[in-house]
Design an enzyme around this catalytic site. Structure first.
Site, short mmCIF file in Angstrom:
data_model
loop_
_atom_site.label_atom_id
_atom_site.label_comp_id
_atom_site.label_asym_id
_atom_site.label_seq_id
_atom_site.Cartn_x
_atom_site.Cartn_y
_atom_site.Cartn_z
N ASP A 101 0.84 -1.19 0.00
CA ASP A 101 0.00 0.00 0.00
C ASP A 101 0.88 1.25 0.00
O ASP A 101 0.66 2.19 0.75
CB ASP A 101 -0.90 -0.02 1.24
CG ASP A 101 -2.08 0.94 1.11
OD1 ASP A 101 -2.39 1.34 -0.02
OD2 ASP A 101 -2.66 1.30 2.15
N CYS A 148 -10.10 -12.57 -19.71
CA CYS A 148 -11.53 -12.26 -19.66
C CYS A 148 -12.30 -12.88 -20.82
O CYS A 148 -13.52 -13.01 -20.75
CB CYS A 148 -11.74 -10.75 -19.68
SG CYS A 148 -11.16 -9.91 -18.19
N CYS A 189 -20.81 -0.82 -14.07
CA CYS A 189 -20.30 0.35 -13.35
C CYS A 189 -21.39 1.42 -13.31
O CYS A 189 -21.89 1.84 -14.35
CB CYS A 189 -19.05 0.89 -14.05
SG CYS A 189 -18.49 2.43 -13.28
N CYS A 222 -16.07 0.93 -3.65
CA CYS A 222 -17.17 0.46 -4.50
C CYS A 222 -16.74 -0.90 -5.05
O CYS A 222 -15.63 -1.05 -5.53
CB CYS A 222 -17.42 1.45 -5.64
SG CYS A 222 -18.49 0.81 -6.95
S1 SF4 Z 1 -16.51 -9.01 -15.44
FE1 SF4 Z 1 -14.89 -7.77 -16.37
S2 SF4 Z 1 -13.03 -8.32 -15.29
FE2 SF4 Z 1 -14.53 -9.92 -14.83
S3 SF4 Z 1 -14.11 -11.51 -16.38
FE3 SF4 Z 1 -15.73 -10.18 -17.19
S4 SF4 Z 1 -14.63 -8.66 -18.41
FE4 SF4 Z 1 -13.11 -9.65 -17.08
S1 SF4 Z 2 -15.14 0.76 -8.47
FE1 SF4 Z 2 -17.32 1.21 -8.89
S2 SF4 Z 2 -17.32 3.25 -9.85
FE2 SF4 Z 2 -15.20 2.46 -9.95
S3 SF4 Z 2 -15.06 1.43 -11.94
FE3 SF4 Z 2 -15.67 -0.16 -10.46
S4 SF4 Z 2 -17.92 -0.16 -10.54
FE4 SF4 Z 2 -17.23 1.74 -11.48
#
Ligand code: SF4
Ligand code: SF4
Length: 389
Positions: free
Chosen positions: A148, A203, A213, A255
């Site tokens: 960190d 992925c 998101c 988050c």
């Molecule tokens: S949710 Fe996002 S990070 Fe997770 S496997 Fe799918 S593309 Fe990759």
């Molecule tokens: S932490 Fe939350 S706001 Fe940031 S990229 Fe991931 S889902 Fe989006």
């Protein structure tokens, strides 16, 4: 190392010393015994492409003022700056996966904490890597633990050490284990042989995290616009962007959305259900209680969190936004918290209290302030809420 004819120890300047294979194996074994879930070794060459990415994203403004490893990319991407003569990095990952408990029952208004901050996971990671560092030192090498710490791009070190792949959500995913890990390194002048990078993982065609998101911060696969990322905005100084406040919901720190939806994490939960949260874990924080606490109490209770400039006003700012999203404008405790926020000496808090009061339909609480307020930021909030009188 070898013993010279005069009895002294001479260190050969090898890029990699194959004779150190047994030491590398001992370190890995010790680290796992000390609670680390994955360990890898990589060379200490500068992370040139990472430095370029950091600089490019910083120039494009995508860092959103984030410092950490963005603060000095030349330093955070060069292990030699952390330990002159560095030859290798021993990188460790420690799981913080825990089952999420239900929100507490009762009269309180609760804010949500991201999993990695339910309790201190960096301390145990630091301890585990400390075992590695001490073993290196006992064998005559220098070692420094970096956890960190703005001095090292942890994720990139873990990637190069073969621990996992970069997800489209920018997290590092460990094959078969997912992304709920904290990462750290030991930088050493021992020329340890690197571990072989794992070919597994990736992925593939999944892109589930991008639409998950809540603010559209994942602007393309693997590219995060920190200016829209709630996890960063909760740690950033200044005003919380008004257009992103509704999306914050009840979050108070961090988050998890782009990790919650991630199929490798979900598969791992099905295969190996996470351990329950322990007594030390704190997934929820009562928002009104937070707003009532003194600076000293907040720092004592939540000081392990990253708080901009160590100023508890930013915890209160975040709590006011969360309260505006999940509070009840008819609840007496919430109303008192809003009234206190509107009367605060700090204009940052008055500004966010104006927003929260308006969002909870309690514009009536703002009437006195609207008549007397002179601070430009608070007046802007009043105008945005249509409460200038
Ligand atoms: S949710 Fe996002 S990070 Fe997770 S496997 Fe799918 S593309 Fe990759
Ligand atoms: S932490 Fe939350 S706001 Fe940031 S990229 Fe991931 S889902 Fe989006």
């Amino acid at each position: 190392m070898y013993q010279c004819e005069h009895g002294g120890v001479v260190r050969l300047k090898l890029a990699v010393d194959p004779d150190l294979g047994p030491l590398a194996a001992e370190l890995s074994s010790l680290a796992r015994g000390a609670g680390l879930d994955a360990v890898g070794i990589t060379g200490a060459e500068p992370f040139g492409s990472t430095r370029r990415h950091l600089e490019q994203r910083k120039a494009a403004g995508l860092h959103g003022g984030m410092h950490f490893t963005y603060g000095d990319p030349a330093r955070s991407t060069d292990p030699d700056r952390a330990l002159p003569g560095a030859r290798a990095l021993v990188v460790g990952a420690r799981s913080y996966r825990r089952a999420a408990p239900a929100p507490p029952r009762g009269n309180g208004v609760y804010g949500q904490v991201a999993r990695y901050s339910w309790s201190d996971h960096y301390g145990p990671l630091r301890d585990g890597l400390g075992v590695v560092a001490r073993h290196l030192e006992a064998n005559g090498w220098q070692a420094r633990v970096l956890v960190d710490d703005n001095a090292m791009v942890d994720r990139e070190a873990a990637h190069r050490a073969g621990l996992g792949w970069y997800g489209k959500n920018t997290a590092l995913l460990l094959p078969g284990k997912g992304s709920w890990f904290v990462l750290g390194s030991v930088v050493t002048d021992a020329p340890l042989p690197p571990t072989t990078a794992s070919a597994a993982g990736g992925c593939g065609s999944c892109a589930r995290c991008l639409p998950a998101c809540p603010t559209g911060a994942l602007v393309e696969p693997g590219v995060l616009d920190a200016r829209r990322c709630l996890a960063w905005l909760l740690q950033a100084p200044g005003t919380f962007p008004i257009d992103l406040r509704p999306a914050l919901g009840g979050r108070i720190y961090g988050c998890d959305d782009c990790q919650e939806v991630c199929p490798p994490n979900r598969t791992e939960d099905r295969r190996h259900p996470p351990p329950p949260a322990g007594d030390e874990d704190e997934p929820w924080v009562e928002l009104v209680r937070l707003l009532e606490r003194t600076d000293a109490e907040l720092l004592a209770h939540l000081g392990r969190w990253y708080i901009p400039r160590r100023q508890p006003r930013y915890l209160r700012r975040n709590a006011l936004v969360a309260l505006g999203n999940v509070g009840d404008g008819g609840d007496g405790r919430v109303v008192r918290a809003l009234v206190d926020g509107l009367a605060a000496g700090d204009p940052l808090l008055r500004a966010h209290a104006v927003w929260a009061a308006a969002r909870l339909g309690r514009g009536d609480l703002v009437a006195g302030l609207a008549a007397s307020e002179t601070d430009p930021e608070v007046r802007t909030e009043l105008a945005a809420a249509g409460l200038t009188g």
